[in-house]
Write a protein that holds these residues in place. Sequence first.
Motif: not given
Length: 507
Positions: A451-475
């Motif tokens: 379970y912990q290995e999977w959490l560490e390997g998912e990376g960006k899969a755990g970002e929230s809606v706000t984080q996803a929007r900020k990331r896209i805007k920053k890119e």
Amino acid sequence: MAAYNFRFSARLCTHISSLGRISQSIPNPSRTSPLRSWPDAGCGRGYAAIGGSTPNEQPHANAPEIIESLSAQTPTATSEAATLGASETGAAETLEATTSTSITETLAPAASTRASSSIPTTSPTSIPPFNSTPTPAPLPPTPAKGPARRDGFVPRDVFPVPASITTSYFLGHHKAGLDRMKELVGQVELIIECRDYRVPLSSRNPLFEETLQGKQRMIVYTKRDLAQRVLDDNTRKIMTKWHYPHTVAFSDTSNPKDIAFIVNHAKKVARDHDSLTGTRMLIVGMPNVGKSTLLNALRRVGTGNSTKAAITGGQPGITRKIGGTVKITGQDDPLVYVIDSPGVFVPYMSNGQTMLKLALVGSIKDSLIPIITLADFLLFHINRNNPGLYKDYCPPTNDVMTWLKAVARKTGKLVKGGEEDYEAAAIWLVGRYRKGMLGRFMLDEVKEGGYQEWLEGEGKAGESVTQARKRIKKERIEAGRKRNMETALPSPEQSSHNIPWSVTMYS
């Protein structure tokens, strides 16, 4: 005369020993062991070769007649030697020649009769020579080390994810449902989070942990019967450790014991809170993980009312808004109400393997992932678990088109002209897996620390809606700045006198 008798006895024993060697050269089928070599060791061993007094040896058939003939010949030879009046040496030599001739003539017919009547015809080369060592029997072949795969089939180790695969399925009603959950957090005492047992890791939504944190939670792994007919104890213990100290349940809606465990836990929580207006609980989870089906089962087992309180279906998006409260306890039990909610997907899924797993179990619409790709992903997992699941259609293969062609032919999924309908075959196969009719296995690996290995390997899969929007805007901003810098800076071929006058004027 005594010396003469002694010499005669010695010579007689020598001839009998020689006859034993002659008899030994004739094969005896009654013997179970190879022919043995008889050394010239005196009268006792020679007689054993004729009479068969040695253990584990069968006597010759004519041995009594041979011995009787030898006894009859001995006095005749003695009288002939005495009548001639020769010396002891000459008499012994004459007696030796006469005795040898008589014995040979007596044994020859018997030996030839025995060889012709009871011995099969054998080439001379098959008879082992005198004093030869028997050839040992060949050793059995050494078995190959390690298990060999059936028919030499080797499944694929890695499934290449197409670059064009969809990475998001966050719809409008997902966001509306998540916002409504935030409003209800203060009104509920228990969060029942549903996850698909076939994908226990991939069906986790990090948005719930962020939005509903601080509340008592119960993790329910639904559709357990579609992955295992009987719950494995080792798997149960590992998955229970993943969520400690939260309570973990494994649900098969057709098994009343599984549902009763959840109802009893809800009653316990209600007694602890002791609310006059009843205890409210919220069911959350990814799309199409079985939330509404679980709600109907809780009502059926808890109250005995089999009427469906929530609409269910095999596709995601059946429930699109927060429903009303549903009572799941009887009259003599504490009041427990459960609130159904729509499935909520993550805003962004960077791991293509996770996206394919959720698509295969039906958590996203089939139109988002090409059905041939989904069938190929299913074939990949079937081959890693049990290729014999499709033995009625074709031999084990890693080629999805060969698999679909054989299935289409067997099931009659053909188009005009008798051609195979590959998409219809793929839809049929994926549907059978979702119903548990094409193997029951898990797509995620369950292990200690997984379970912990999977959490560490998912990376960006755990970002929230706000984080996803900020990331896209920053890119986007970074990409615009890079383009502006490339157009503003002079090229390396330009010299200093070619710099625009607007730059030199303010320098």
